[in-house]
Every structure is written in structure tokens, then in C-alpha cells.
Design a protein around this motif. Structure first.
Motif, mmCIF file in Angstrom:
data_model
loop_
_atom_site.group_PDB
_atom_site.id
_atom_site.type_symbol
_atom_site.label_atom_id
_atom_site.label_comp_id
_atom_site.label_asym_id
_atom_site.label_seq_id
_atom_site.Cartn_x
_atom_site.Cartn_y
_atom_site.Cartn_z
ATOM 1 N N GLN A 102 0.836 -1.215 0.000
ATOM 2 C CA GLN A 102 0.000 0.000 0.000
ATOM 3 C C GLN A 102 0.868 1.262 0.000
ATOM 4 N N MET A 103 1.893 1.261 0.884
ATOM 5 C CA MET A 103 2.737 2.455 0.969
ATOM 6 C C MET A 103 3.490 2.687 -0.331
ATOM 7 N N LEU A 104 4.052 1.597 -0.896
ATOM 8 C CA LEU A 104 4.788 1.742 -2.159
ATOM 9 C C LEU A 104 3.846 2.195 -3.271
ATOM 10 N N GLY A 105 2.607 1.671 -3.248
ATOM 11 C CA GLY A 105 1.630 2.090 -4.248
ATOM 12 C C GLY A 105 1.318 3.577 -4.115
ATOM 13 N N MET A 106 1.092 4.005 -2.888
ATOM 14 C CA MET A 106 0.725 5.413 -2.680
ATOM 15 C C MET A 106 1.896 6.355 -2.976
ATOM 16 N N THR A 107 3.118 5.985 -2.549
ATOM 17 C CA THR A 107 4.257 6.871 -2.833
ATOM 18 C C THR A 107 4.551 6.899 -4.334
ATOM 19 N N ALA A 108 4.337 5.747 -5.004
ATOM 20 C CA ALA A 108 4.555 5.720 -6.461
ATOM 21 C C ALA A 108 3.505 6.583 -7.167
ATOM 22 N N PHE A 109 2.257 6.459 -6.713
ATOM 23 C CA PHE A 109 1.171 7.233 -7.332
ATOM 24 C C PHE A 109 1.376 8.738 -7.111
ATOM 25 N N ILE A 110 1.611 9.118 -5.868
ATOM 26 C CA ILE A 110 1.829 10.550 -5.570
ATOM 27 C C ILE A 110 3.088 11.041 -6.279
ATOM 28 N N GLY A 111 4.145 10.212 -6.255
ATOM 29 C CA GLY A 111 5.401 10.591 -6.906
ATOM 30 C C GLY A 111 5.228 10.800 -8.400
ATOM 31 N N SER A 112 4.388 9.967 -9.013
ATOM 32 C CA SER A 112 4.202 10.058 -10.464
ATOM 33 C C SER A 112 3.590 11.402 -10.870
ATOM 34 N N LYS A 113 2.921 12.065 -9.928
ATOM 35 C CA LYS A 113 2.314 13.374 -10.224
ATOM 36 C C LYS A 113 3.371 14.487 -10.285
ATOM 37 N N SER A 114 4.601 14.160 -9.903
ATOM 38 C CA SER A 114 5.702 15.134 -10.012
ATOM 39 C C SER A 114 6.653 14.762 -11.136
ATOM 40 N N ARG A 115 6.315 13.723 -11.891
ATOM 41 C CA ARG A 115 7.248 13.255 -12.916
ATOM 42 C C ARG A 115 7.617 14.366 -13.878
ATOM 43 N N GLY A 116 8.901 14.506 -14.095
ATOM 44 C CA GLY A 116 9.385 15.537 -15.008
ATOM 45 C C GLY A 116 9.650 16.872 -14.336
ATOM 46 N N MET A 117 9.191 17.023 -13.103
ATOM 47 C CA MET A 117 9.446 18.286 -12.391
ATOM 48 C C MET A 117 10.822 18.219 -11.720
ATOM 49 N N PRO A 118 11.495 19.369 -11.594
ATOM 50 C CA PRO A 118 12.830 19.325 -10.999
ATOM 51 C C PRO A 118 12.798 19.082 -9.487
ATOM 52 N N VAL A 119 13.733 18.267 -9.011
ATOM 53 C CA VAL A 119 13.908 18.071 -7.570
ATOM 54 C C VAL A 119 14.225 19.435 -6.954
ATOM 55 N N LYS A 120 13.488 19.761 -5.906
ATOM 56 C CA LYS A 120 13.687 21.083 -5.304
ATOM 57 C C LYS A 120 13.384 21.002 -3.811
ATOM 58 N N VAL A 121 14.364 20.542 -3.048
ATOM 59 C CA VAL A 121 14.156 20.447 -1.605
ATOM 60 C C VAL A 121 14.639 21.720 -0.917
ATOM 61 N N GLN A 122 13.995 22.022 0.197
ATOM 62 C CA GLN A 122 14.413 23.193 0.972
ATOM 63 C C GLN A 122 15.725 22.874 1.676
ATOM 64 N N THR A 123 16.668 23.781 1.619
ATOM 65 C CA THR A 123 17.965 23.541 2.270
ATOM 66 C C THR A 123 18.311 24.622 3.289
ATOM 67 N N ASP A 124 17.489 25.653 3.354
ATOM 68 C CA ASP A 124 17.820 26.741 4.288
ATOM 69 C C ASP A 124 16.894 26.686 5.513
ATOM 70 N N GLY A 125 16.987 27.702 6.337
ATOM 71 C CA GLY A 125 16.145 27.764 7.532
ATOM 72 C C GLY A 125 16.373 26.564 8.435
ATOM 73 N N PRO A 126 15.288 25.987 8.945
ATOM 74 C CA PRO A 126 15.445 24.883 9.893
ATOM 75 C C PRO A 126 16.016 23.614 9.253
ATOM 76 N N MET A 127 16.029 23.583 7.914
ATOM 77 C CA MET A 127 16.546 22.389 7.228
ATOM 78 C C MET A 127 18.076 22.320 7.267
ATOM 79 N N LYS A 128 18.688 23.466 7.521
ATOM 80 C CA LYS A 128 20.150 23.548 7.463
ATOM 81 C C LYS A 128 20.827 22.521 8.380
ATOM 82 N N GLU A 129 20.308 22.458 9.579
ATOM 83 C CA GLU A 129 20.871 21.539 10.570
ATOM 84 C C GLU A 129 20.749 20.077 10.104
ATOM 85 N N TRP A 130 19.614 19.757 9.499
ATOM 86 C CA TRP A 130 19.382 18.386 9.015
ATOM 87 C C TRP A 130 20.263 18.084 7.810
#
Lengths: 155, 290
Positions: free
Chosen positions: B159-187
């Protein structure tokens, strides 16, 4: 009954201890000293077997040397050779036995602290080792000597 | 364009033949990433781009570029993509009522093609309430527990793999863009430390293979740059779809290191850091690898 077994076990252990004590065992990983990139003496006190060494060299659970190094001597029977490290063709022309032994034992001490090459005869000081390998070296002393004997044939 | 080891097949073969004649070469060289283009349904995906400033790499390449042509081909058409049935599973689950609240994902999020667009590309994402970044799996489970009043799914469940694949497929072709500043910096820093730390009996780090030696063969495996833009992905070795954390875990076990916990803070930090190294590559979920 239990007591008899215990006594028997203790007796066996005593015999085993004497046997081990009687023969000079291999040099333990923690006892090996690398001087100027060399280990002069055999870890077992005996020369290794190049035939066995050739086997350990290719074995994925032991040397797995082919993961990173190519080796023309195995071109026929082993299809996949790594490209991450230098080819071992002619390695015996570049290093002598004492140097080869030191590189196999711990290349980070023998060659370069940043090398990707694992230490094959070191049993401590690792970060997060998998439980099955905790406190263990990749190879035993005999296998190190066998691989050194095999490497010496690569001229 | 990259300059490293990019030679055409005939040139490579000729080189190998020459070396073999000299008695030196044993096997064909991998020769870095190949030049093939990833086009699905007429849309070209970004599998190569100049690395952003501060990156240790010169050029970023998707892992797809390091696969052989038969593996690559499986991703070119969704009918051939063995990971695609998982997307269909996820689509069915999307509108299936589950949990005590009597709701489905669609009850609140409606059409996933609109509401889930770009979600995968930003994962892991900072979650103010949790006070930490959350992966797609964690976000789905939080929604299930809090809103659907349903039981969380296991990380690697169908179920989880199905849902992550389905949701992920809705971003197909879009550029990876994770937040790296603010509170994410420490992580991000935490993930970077893990990436460069040698671990296990083989005493290796992620960087030792995927930064210093990508493009080369490590026995039968062609080393990629370790980007995560295709997850969850179908891996022929697994014969099924799998999560990024499963891949992290397997890689650590290969170097005889005790893996971090799937879904734990260390792997979330590593997910963030590896995603940040591939900023700008197209999301390929569900990708195909070997």
C-alpha cells in the motif's frame, strides 16, 4: 549428568589451551606492526599457497579483490572486473612481498589514509560494523598469506 | 557537457582491442554515463545538468544514465515499466475509504493530478508541527492517523509503495527542489556528515563510491552518483518496487555496516542531503534500475 559434562568440557578446554599454547599461533590483527609500509614476516610463520590465494582473491565474501581491481590472469573465468582501483597486472613488479603484505593487511596505514581500500586484517576500530562482523577481520592470517603468495605471481 | 570518459562505443571497443593486443586489458570499460535521452510520452526528462555552485560534482547525472540500454528501455514506456502497476494500486487506494473517519485521500485532496503535483519533488519537507523534516511516507502516515483515523502503513508495504509511487508520479518531469535553508540547514549538515563518514567493516562512505568513483564499474555494478530522484523505484535485483531507505539500508549492509533505522532521523537527514545533491534533476518516479 550436567556436572560430568561440565567437567568433561573443562578437561577439553584445558587440552585445547595447551595445544594452542604449544604451537606459535598466527600474529593477531591487533599485534601486526607496519613499518615503513612493510610487514617483513609471514603472519602465520609459513609461506602461503598461491593456488588458494587465487581463489580467495575472486571470492566475493573474502578478498573480492576483483570488485575494484582488474586482473588479466582471471580474464577468462571472471567476466566482471572493477575499475575503481589500479589493475593488478604486474603488481609484483611494483611491490615486494613485505609491501604487498602490508597493503593487504591495512592499506590505509601502508599506502594512504584516504584510500578506499579496506583493511583486510584489522578487527577493531570500525564505525557501526554489522553484528556478524563485529570484532572480526575480513580475512584470517592464512588467507592473507595465501593472497600475498598469489599476488607475488602477478609479474 | 561532461568531459570525463565519454567515448563512443566503437572508440571504446577499439581502445580495449588495442590494450588487449598489448596484453593489458581484461574487460570492457564502463566509460561513465551514456549519452541516451530519457523521453517518456514525448516529454524529455532532465538527466544531466551543470552542478550547482558549491557541489562537489561538475555535472549531475541521473542514475538512469548509468544503466544499460535494456534497463533504460523499461522506463521509456509506462506499459513496459514494471513499477507502473504500483502506481495503479496507489490510484485505487487514493479514493478508497479507510479508517474511522470514513474518509479517503480524495475526500480532502480531490484530484491528485492537481493536489499532489510537485509534492514528491520537495520531499523531505519541513513540518512545522513535528519540528522536523518529513518524508513522503511519513507524511502519508501522519495523514492516515490524524485525518483518516486509519492505521499507518508499513514503510515497505504494497500500500505504501503504491501510494508513494502514485503521488510521486504526479511530479514526474518536475525538478527536484528540496528546501535547504532555515530549519533544514541543521538536518542537511547531519545528512552530509553521514554521507562522508566511513562505516562498516569495509570502512567506506557514500562519497567513496558515488562521488569519487561514479561512472566506474565495481565488479558488475556501474556506479552512479547516487541521486534519489527516481524513488520509489523498480529494481530488477529486488524484482519489485522499493523505497529509498530500503536502498540506503542495502548499501550499508553491502559495506558490512549496521544500517540506520528505516524512517529514522539519520536516514531522513541522508534523504534530504542526497536529494539536495540532485537539485534540478527530473523526478522519475517510478524509475527502473538494476
Amino acid at each position: 549428568m550436567k556436572r560430568v559434562l561440565c567437567a568433561a568440557t573443562a578437561g577439553l578446554l584445558a587440552v585445547a589451551a595447551i595445544t594452542v599454547g604449544a604451537s606459535a599461533g598466527p600474529i593477531a590483527p591487533g599485534e601486526v606492526k607496519i613499518d615503513d609500509g612493510k610487514i617483513t614476516a609471514s603472519l602465520t610463520g609459513q609461506p602461503g599457497s598461491a593456488v588458494k590465494g587465487r581463489e580467495w582473491f575472486a571470492n566475493r565474501k573474502l578478498g573480492n579483490c576483483l570488485a575494484c581491481h582488474s586482473n588479466s590472469d582471471m580474464a577468462k573465468e571472471e567476466q566482471f572486473h572493477g575499475e575503481v582501483a589500479p589493475s593488478l597486472d604486474g603488481v609484483a613488479d611494483r611491490w615486494d612481498e613485505a609491501q604487498l603484505r602490508a597493503i593487504v593487511v591495512n592499506a590505509k596505514q601502508a599506502l594512504n589514509p584516504d584510500t578506499l581500500m579496506p583493511a583486510f586484517y584489522r578487527d577493531s576500530g570500525y564505525t557501526r560494523p554489522l553484528k556478524d562482523f563485529e570484532g572480526k577481520a575480513i580475512l584470517n592470517a592464512e588467507q592473507v598469506e595465501d593472497i600475498v603468495a598469489y599476488l607475488k605471481t602477478l609479474k | 557537457m561532461a568531459t570525463r570518459q565519454k567515448t563512443s562505443l566503437p572508440v571504446r571497443l577499439a581502445a580495449v582491442a588495442g590494450l588487449a593486443a598489448a596484453g593489458l586489458a581484461t574487460v570492457a570499460l564502463a566509460g561513465g554515463p551514456n549519452d541516451n535521452k530519457l523521453v517518456i510520452d514525448g516529454k524529455e526528462y532532465v538527466t544531466e545538468l551543470p552542478a550547482p555552485e558549491g557541489s562537489p560534482l561538475k555535472t549531475l547525472y541521473s542514475g538512469w544514465r548509468f544503466r544499460n540500454e535494456s534497463t533504460q528501455a523499461m522506463q521509456l514506456d509506462d506499459f513496459d515499466n514494471p513499477g507502473y502497476p504500483n502506481v495503479d494500486t496507489g490510484e485505487q487506494l487514493w479514493s478508497k475509504v479507510d479508517g474511522e473517519a470514513g474518509k479517503s485521500c480524495a475526500s480532502c485532496h480531490n484530484d491528485a493530478s492537481e493536489s499532489m503535483k510537485g509534492v514528491r519533488a520537495q520531499m523531505p519537507k519541513w513540518n512545522e508541527k513535528a519540528g522536523k523534516p518529513m518524508t513522503l511516507e511519513q507524511t502519508i502516515n501522519a495523514c492516515r492517523e490524524n485525518n483518516l483515523k486509519a492505521k499507518p502503513w508499513d514503510w515497505e508495504s504494497g500500500q505504501m509503495l503504491g501510494m508513494t509511487a502514485f503521488i510521486g508520479s504526479k511530479s514526474r518531469g518536475m525538478p527536484v527542489k528540496v528546501q535547504t535553508d532555515g530549519p533544514m540547514k541543521e538536518w542537511l549538515e547531519k545528512g552530509k556528515e553521514i554521507y562522508y563518514t566511513r562505516v562498516g567493516q569495509l570502512d567506506m562512505s557514500c562519497a567513496g563510491c558515488h562521488e569519487a568513483n561514479y561512472g566506474k564499474m565495481i565488479r558488475a555494478d556501474h556506479l552512479s552518483q547516487g541521486h534519489v530522484n527516481g524513488f520509489p523505484l523498480y529494481r530488477s535485483k529486488w524484482q519489485k518496487l522499493g523505497s529509498m531507505h530500503r536502498r540506503f539500508k542495502g548499501c550499508m549492509q553491502n559495506i558490512r555496516a549496521k544500517p540506520y533505522e528505516v524512517g529514522g532521523d539519520e536516514f531522513v537527514a541522508l534523504e534530504l542531503y542526497t536529494a539536495s545533491r540532485g537539485q534540478g534533476l527530473s523526478v522519475e518516479t517510478p524509475a527502473v534500475r538494476n
